[in-house]
Design a protein around this motif. Structure first.
Motif, PDB file in Angstrom:
ATOM      1  N   GLU A 151       5.966 -32.389 -14.103  1.00 14.58           N
ATOM      2  CA  GLU A 151       5.620 -33.754 -14.502  1.00 14.58           C
ATOM      3  C   GLU A 151       5.420 -34.620 -13.257  1.00 14.58           C
ATOM      4  O   GLU A 151       6.116 -34.452 -12.265  1.00 14.58           O
ATOM      5  N   PRO A 152       4.484 -35.580 -13.317  1.00 14.07           N
ATOM      6  CA  PRO A 152       4.206 -36.403 -12.137  1.00 14.07           C
ATOM      7  C   PRO A 152       5.219 -37.539 -11.965  1.00 14.07           C
ATOM      8  O   PRO A 152       5.746 -38.080 -12.937  1.00 14.07           O
ATOM      9  N   ASP A 153       5.486 -37.860 -10.705  1.00 16.47           N
ATOM     10  CA  ASP A 153       6.260 -39.044 -10.316  1.00 16.47           C
ATOM     11  C   ASP A 153       5.363 -39.865  -9.409  1.00 16.47           C
ATOM     12  O   ASP A 153       4.849 -39.347  -8.416  1.00 16.47           O
ATOM     13  N   ILE A 154       5.196 -41.129  -9.722  1.00 10.70           N
ATOM     14  CA  ILE A 154       4.390 -41.999  -8.876  1.00 10.70           C
ATOM     15  C   ILE A 154       5.340 -42.954  -8.168  1.00 10.70           C
ATOM     16  O   ILE A 154       6.050 -43.729  -8.811  1.00 10.70           O
ATOM     17  N   LYS A 155       5.358 -42.871  -6.835  1.00  7.41           N
ATOM     18  CA  LYS A 155       6.222 -43.724  -6.022  1.00  7.41           C
ATOM     19  C   LYS A 155       5.346 -44.517  -5.075  1.00  7.41           C
ATOM     20  O   LYS A 155       4.291 -44.058  -4.645  1.00  7.41           O
ATOM     21  N   MET A 156       5.804 -45.702  -4.728  1.00  9.90           N
ATOM     22  CA  MET A 156       5.076 -46.530  -3.781  1.00  9.90           C
ATOM     23  C   MET A 156       5.433 -46.105  -2.363  1.00  9.90           C
ATOM     24  O   MET A 156       6.603 -45.976  -2.020  1.00  9.90           O
ATOM     25  N   GLY A 157       4.416 -45.878  -1.546  1.00  8.90           N
ATOM     26  CA  GLY A 157       4.609 -45.436  -0.171  1.00  8.90           C
ATOM     27  C   GLY A 157       4.936 -46.602   0.750  1.00  8.90           C
ATOM     28  O   GLY A 157       5.171 -47.744   0.329  1.00  8.90           O
ATOM     29  N   ASP A 158       4.923 -46.304   2.056  1.00  8.29           N
ATOM     30  CA  ASP A 158       5.249 -47.310   3.062  1.00  8.29           C
ATOM     31  C   ASP A 158       4.255 -48.466   3.080  1.00  8.29           C
ATOM     32  O   ASP A 158       4.625 -49.611   3.298  1.00  8.29           O
ATOM     33  N   LEU A 159       3.014 -48.167   2.858  1.00  7.03           N
ATOM     34  CA  LEU A 159       1.975 -49.198   2.886  1.00  7.03           C
ATOM     35  C   LEU A 159       1.612 -49.677   1.482  1.00  7.03           C
ATOM     36  O   LEU A 159       0.505 -50.150   1.247  1.00  7.03           O
ATOM     37  N   HIS A 160       2.550 -49.544   0.555  1.00  3.74           N
ATOM     38  CA  HIS A 160       2.378 -49.951  -0.846  1.00  3.74           C
ATOM     39  C   HIS A 160       1.225 -49.225  -1.525  1.00  3.74           C
ATOM     40  O   HIS A 160       0.527 -49.796  -2.367  1.00  3.74           O
ATOM     41  N   SER A 161       1.013 -47.990  -1.132  1.00  2.00           N
ATOM     42  CA  SER A 161       0.013 -47.166  -1.793  1.00  2.00           C
ATOM     43  C   SER A 161       0.758 -46.148  -2.656  1.00  2.00           C
ATOM     44  O   SER A 161       1.807 -45.639  -2.272  1.00  2.00           O
ATOM     45  N   PRO A 162       0.235 -45.847  -3.829  1.00  2.00           N
ATOM     46  CA  PRO A 162       0.938 -44.906  -4.703  1.00  2.00           C
ATOM     47  C   PRO A 162       0.868 -43.469  -4.163  1.00  2.00           C
ATOM     48  O   PRO A 162      -0.180 -43.018  -3.708  1.00  2.00           O
ATOM     49  N   GLU A 163       2.008 -42.783  -4.199  1.00  2.00           N
ATOM     50  CA  GLU A 163       2.085 -41.388  -3.790  1.00  2.00           C
ATOM     51  C   GLU A 163       2.508 -40.562  -4.992  1.00  2.00           C
ATOM     52  O   GLU A 163       3.483 -40.883  -5.655  1.00  2.00           O
ATOM     53  N   MET A 164       1.771 -39.484  -5.245  1.00  2.00           N
ATOM     54  CA  MET A 164       2.033 -38.634  -6.401  1.00  2.00           C
ATOM     55  C   MET A 164       2.870 -37.440  -5.963  1.00  2.00           C
ATOM     56  O   MET A 164       2.475 -36.690  -5.083  1.00  2.00           O
ATOM     57  N   THR A 165       4.033 -37.295  -6.582  1.00  2.00           N
ATOM     58  CA  THR A 165       4.868 -36.113  -6.392  1.00  2.00           C
ATOM     59  C   THR A 165       5.160 -35.543  -7.771  1.00  2.00           C
ATOM     60  O   THR A 165       4.969 -36.212  -8.782  1.00  2.00           O
ATOM     61  N   TYR A 166       5.637 -34.307  -7.814  1.00  2.00           N
ATOM     62  CA  TYR A 166       5.883 -33.644  -9.084  1.00  2.00           C
ATOM     63  C   TYR A 166       7.304 -33.100  -9.127  1.00  2.00           C
ATOM     64  O   TYR A 166       7.838 -32.667  -8.120  1.00  2.00           O
ATOM     65  N   HIS A 167       7.908 -33.145 -10.303  1.00  2.00           N
ATOM     66  CA  HIS A 167       9.219 -32.543 -10.521  1.00  2.00           C
ATOM     67  C   HIS A 167       9.129 -31.612 -11.736  1.00  2.00           C
ATOM     68  O   HIS A 167       8.243 -31.757 -12.574  1.00  2.00           O
ATOM     69  N   GLU A 168      10.063 -30.671 -11.812  1.00  2.00           N
ATOM     70  CA  GLU A 168      10.045 -29.700 -12.904  1.00  2.00           C
ATOM     71  C   GLU A 168      10.382 -30.387 -14.219  1.00  2.00           C
ATOM     72  O   GLU A 168      11.432 -30.990 -14.370  1.00  2.00           O
ATOM     73  N   GLY A 169       9.457 -30.281 -15.172  1.00  2.00           N
ATOM     74  CA  GLY A 169       9.669 -30.878 -16.491  1.00  2.00           C
ATOM     75  C   GLY A 169      10.401 -29.917 -17.410  1.00  2.00           C
ATOM     76  O   GLY A 169      11.506 -30.172 -17.845  1.00  2.00           O
ATOM     77  N   TRP A 170       9.789 -28.780 -17.670  1.00  2.00           N
ATOM     78  CA  TRP A 170      10.412 -27.761 -18.509  1.00  2.00           C
ATOM     79  C   TRP A 170       9.721 -26.423 -18.293  1.00  2.00           C
ATOM     80  O   TRP A 170       8.674 -26.341 -17.690  1.00  2.00           O
ATOM     81  N   ARG A 171      10.354 -25.378 -18.813  1.00  2.00           N
ATOM     82  CA  ARG A 171       9.804 -24.024 -18.769  1.00  2.00           C
ATOM     83  C   ARG A 171       9.443 -23.608 -20.185  1.00  2.00           C
ATOM     84  O   ARG A 171      10.114 -23.984 -21.133  1.00  2.00           O
ATOM     85  N   THR A 172       8.397 -22.823 -20.298  1.00  2.00           N
ATOM     86  CA  THR A 172       7.979 -22.338 -21.600  1.00  2.00           C
ATOM     87  C   THR A 172       7.272 -20.992 -21.433  1.00  2.00           C
ATOM     88  O   THR A 172       7.050 -20.533 -20.323  1.00  2.00           O
TER      89      THR A 172
END
Length: 105
Positions: A14-35
């Motif tokens: 699943e995506p995580d959107i965090k604000m970077g140092d220059l207030h630009s969005p950075e997309m990272t991902y974390h494990e949502g589930w397994r199937t």
């Protein structure tokens, strides 16, 4: 879906959107589930982009219809990360067909 056809284990990221140092969005991902999924790999294609040769490989995942998968998620399978290109729902077979492209990192 036919019982026993879901042979591969996949991880939905699943995506995580965090604000970077220059207030630009950075997309990272974390494990949502397994199937479990039925996986087919139609193959790879060769593309030349800006005089650089590029090989793109695709995979098609079939999962049960009750999963809440969106196009901005990623799929991890067999050591590779795949970006979702399209999602089709087949209500007659109670499955989602997810077309993906391998992420080249």
């Amino acid at each position: 879906m036919q019982a026993g056809s879901l042979k591969e284990s996949i991880v939905i990221m699943e995506p995580d959107i965090k604000m970077g140092d220059l207030h630009s969005p950075e997309m990272t991902y974390h494990e949502g589930w397994r199937t479990r999924a039925a996986v087919t790999t139609p193959g790879t294609s060769r593309t030349i982009d800006n005089t650089e040769m590029f090989y793109s490989s695709t995979a098609v995942f079939r999962v049960r219809i009750y999963h809440k998968i969106t196009p901005d998620m990623r799929i991890v399978w067999s050591g590779g990360t795949y970006r979702i290109v399209g999602i089709e729902t087949d209500r007659a077979r109670m499955e989602m067909v997810i077309k993906t492209e391998k992420v080249n990192e």
